[in-house]
Design a protein around this motif. Structure first.
Motif, PDB file in Angstrom:
ATOM      1  N   ALA A 111       0.825  -1.207   0.000  1.00 55.04           N
ATOM      2  CA  ALA A 111       0.000   0.000   0.000  1.00 55.04           C
ATOM      3  C   ALA A 111       0.861   1.259   0.000  1.00 55.04           C
ATOM      4  N   LEU A 112       2.001   1.218   0.689  1.00 54.25           N
ATOM      5  CA  LEU A 112       2.892   2.377   0.714  1.00 54.25           C
ATOM      6  C   LEU A 112       3.374   2.738  -0.684  1.00 54.25           C
ATOM      7  N   PHE A 113       3.875   1.746  -1.411  1.00 52.88           N
ATOM      8  CA  PHE A 113       4.420   2.005  -2.747  1.00 52.88           C
ATOM      9  C   PHE A 113       3.316   2.370  -3.741  1.00 52.88           C
ATOM     10  N   ALA A 198      -7.252  -0.055   8.300  1.00 53.18           N
ATOM     11  CA  ALA A 198      -6.741   1.277   8.621  1.00 53.18           C
ATOM     12  C   ALA A 198      -5.271   1.404   8.255  1.00 53.18           C
ATOM     13  N   VAL A 199      -4.500   0.324   8.477  1.00 50.92           N
ATOM     14  CA  VAL A 199      -3.083   0.330   8.103  1.00 50.92           C
ATOM     15  C   VAL A 199      -2.934   0.493   6.598  1.00 50.92           C
ATOM     16  N   ILE A 200      -3.732  -0.263   5.833  1.00 54.84           N
ATOM     17  CA  ILE A 200      -3.678  -0.181   4.377  1.00 54.84           C
ATOM     18  C   ILE A 200      -4.138   1.195   3.894  1.00 54.84           C
ATOM     19  N   PHE A 201      -5.190   1.719   4.520  1.00 53.26           N
ATOM     20  CA  PHE A 201      -5.694   3.039   4.162  1.00 53.26           C
ATOM     21  C   PHE A 201      -4.637   4.111   4.389  1.00 53.26           C
ATOM     22  N   GLY A 202      -3.947   4.040   5.525  1.00 55.88           N
ATOM     23  CA  GLY A 202      -2.886   5.009   5.810  1.00 55.88           C
ATOM     24  C   GLY A 202      -1.762   4.933   4.808  1.00 55.88           C
ATOM     25  N   GLY A 203      -1.439   3.713   4.333  1.00 55.36           N
ATOM     26  CA  GLY A 203      -0.400   3.564   3.335  1.00 55.36           C
ATOM     27  C   GLY A 203      -0.799   4.082   1.977  1.00 55.36           C
ATOM     28  N   LEU A 204      -2.069   3.948   1.630  1.00 55.33           N
ATOM     29  CA  LEU A 204      -2.544   4.416   0.327  1.00 55.33           C
ATOM     30  C   LEU A 204      -2.684   5.935   0.284  1.00 55.33           C
ATOM     31  N   MET A 205      -3.223   6.515   1.345  1.00 52.42           N
ATOM     32  CA  MET A 205      -3.456   7.956   1.371  1.00 52.42           C
ATOM     33  C   MET A 205      -2.206   8.730   1.758  1.00 52.42           C
ATOM     34  N   VAL A 223      -7.093   5.423  14.529  1.00 49.41           N
ATOM     35  CA  VAL A 223      -6.101   6.457  14.221  1.00 49.41           C
ATOM     36  C   VAL A 223      -4.655   5.956  14.323  1.00 49.41           C
ATOM     37  N   PRO A 224      -4.260   5.279  15.413  1.00 52.05           N
ATOM     38  CA  PRO A 224      -2.849   4.852  15.495  1.00 52.05           C
ATOM     39  C   PRO A 224      -2.427   3.928  14.361  1.00 52.05           C
ATOM     40  N   TYR A 225      -3.339   3.078  13.903  1.00 50.45           N
ATOM     41  CA  TYR A 225      -2.995   2.131  12.845  1.00 50.45           C
ATOM     42  C   TYR A 225      -2.811   2.836  11.499  1.00 50.45           C
ATOM     43  N   GLY A 226      -3.689   3.790  11.214  1.00 54.51           N
ATOM     44  CA  GLY A 226      -3.546   4.537   9.969  1.00 54.51           C
ATOM     45  C   GLY A 226      -2.320   5.422   9.974  1.00 54.51           C
ATOM     46  N   CYS A 227      -2.049   6.063  11.106  1.00 55.19           N
ATOM     47  CA  CYS A 227      -0.898   6.957  11.198  1.00 55.19           C
ATOM     48  C   CYS A 227       0.419   6.199  11.154  1.00 55.19           C
ATOM     49  N   LEU A 228       0.384   4.914  11.501  1.00 52.43           N
ATOM     50  CA  LEU A 228       1.588   4.096  11.467  1.00 52.43           C
ATOM     51  C   LEU A 228       2.195   4.076  10.071  1.00 52.43           C
ATOM     52  N   THR A 229       1.398   3.666   9.079  1.00 54.33           N
ATOM     53  CA  THR A 229       1.912   3.612   7.706  1.00 54.33           C
ATOM     54  C   THR A 229       1.988   5.002   7.076  1.00 54.33           C
ATOM     55  N   ALA A 230       1.135   5.926   7.515  1.00 57.74           N
ATOM     56  CA  ALA A 230       1.185   7.289   6.969  1.00 57.74           C
ATOM     57  C   ALA A 230       2.524   7.947   7.285  1.00 57.74           C
ATOM     58  N   ALA A 231       3.074   7.653   8.471  1.00 58.71           N
ATOM     59  CA  ALA A 231       4.376   8.216   8.839  1.00 58.71           C
ATOM     60  C   ALA A 231       5.473   7.669   7.923  1.00 58.71           C
ATOM     61  N   PHE A 232       5.434   6.370   7.652  1.00 60.96           N
ATOM     62  CA  PHE A 232       6.408   5.781   6.741  1.00 60.96           C
ATOM     63  C   PHE A 232       6.218   6.298   5.319  1.00 60.96           C
ATOM     64  N   TYR A 233       4.983   6.605   4.968  1.00 59.71           N
ATOM     65  CA  TYR A 233       4.666   7.104   3.629  1.00 59.71           C
ATOM     66  C   TYR A 233       5.438   8.392   3.344  1.00 59.71           C
ATOM     67  N   THR A 234       5.450   9.309   4.301  1.00 55.15           N
ATOM     68  CA  THR A 234       6.167  10.570   4.129  1.00 55.15           C
ATOM     69  C   THR A 234       7.662  10.323   3.967  1.00 55.15           C
ATOM     70  N   ALA A 235       8.219   9.459   4.827  1.00 47.85           N
ATOM     71  CA  ALA A 235       9.645   9.156   4.739  1.00 47.85           C
ATOM     72  C   ALA A 235       9.976   8.485   3.406  1.00 47.85           C
ATOM     73  N   LEU A 236       9.123   7.568   2.950  1.00 43.49           N
ATOM     74  CA  LEU A 236       9.348   6.887   1.678  1.00 43.49           C
ATOM     75  C   LEU A 236       9.262   7.868   0.508  1.00 43.49           C
TER      76      LEU A 236
END
Length: 254
Positions: A111-113, A198-205, A223-236
């Motif tokens: 989802a991140l990529f 929520a994890v997948i949603f955070g990675g996609l958005m 919220v914590p689950y979505g923000c988990l991958t969202a934080a990596f999304y910015t770094a990626l």
């Protein structure tokens, strides 16, 4: 009195910058709570106010740096400089546990990529529709659609102009607001009701403020689950923007 006040403010620019940002954040979250019932996150309102004040400052002084051209607000230039910006990005990346991300499984990583590349392609398409043809501008605006942090980071790395970087920030801001507002309405239709989704949603958005605000309006427990991958999304995005995505654009556009 005014001269003494200005001397103190300009002499302690960083502290005055913190004070101004603090007041802006307080006003933004008050507006969010009173007028949107939290559906539009305070951080998005703060960014919108910042862009508006920057435009007013630039128009008023005829300068190039927006609000910073006014001596009273010069401290914001220190607080919003490249050093603190990059520190915040690195801190975001290091603040998330890799082990927790692994628990999301392959779907979370994919989802991140997918999220980064899909947002980038959409941003480049819009930029081309508005007449941009050079690789630097297209890459900067495209990464701005990834998030409003990735855009200026990429633009600064590849030599984009200030107006193009401003457009990239605006693109990311629009995305963040859309995610915040739309999430609670579309959640029932996409199965956004459990930690894995929520994890997948955070990675996609990817937009941290958009995901946090949208999930908070949907179900605060997510919220914590979505923000988990969202934080990596910015770094990626910050990693791929000035490197792989830029070189891909150079290869495609010549």
């Amino acid at each position: 009195m005014y001269e003494s006040l200005m001397k103190v403010i300009t002499g302690y620019g960083l502290l005055s910058g913190f004070a101004i940002i603090g007041i802006t954040m307080w006003v933004s979250y008050w507006i969010s709570d009173k007028f949107t019932k939290g559906r539009l996150h305070g951080s998005a309102i703060a960014i919108l106010l910042g862009l508006l004040l920057s435009y007013i400052g630039g128009a008023y002084t005829g300068g190039q740096k927006g609000l910073v051209d006014i001596p009273l607000f010069a401290g914001i230039g220190l607080l919003g400089g490249a050093m603190l910006r990059d520190f915040a990005i690195v801190a975001t990346g290091f603040g998330v546990s890799v082990e927790e991300l692994k628990r999301a499984g392959f779907a979370g990583v994919l989802a991140l990529f997918v999220g980064v590349f899909a947002s980038f392609v959409a941003g480049v398409g819009v930029a081309m529709a508005f007449g941009y043809t050079d690789v630097v501008s297209l890459t900067t605006i495209g990464t701005g659609a990834v998030t409003y942090i990735v855009g200026p980071v990429t633009g600064a790395a590849i030599g984009a102009s200030s107006d193009v970087m401003a457009l990239s920030i605006a693109a990311g801001l629009i995305k963040a607001i859309l995610v915040m507002v739309a999430t609670p309405f579309i959640a029932p239709y996409i199965g956004l009701n459990n930690p894995r989704s929520a994890v997948i949603f955070g990675g996609l958005m990817g937009t941290s403020s958009g995901v946090a605000g949208g999930l908070a309006a949907t179900d605060p427990k997510l919220v914590p689950y979505g923000c988990l991958t969202a934080a990596f999304y910015t770094a990626l995005g910050c990693l791929l923007g000035p490197s792989l995505l830029y070189f891909l654009m150079r290869g495609l556009m010549g």
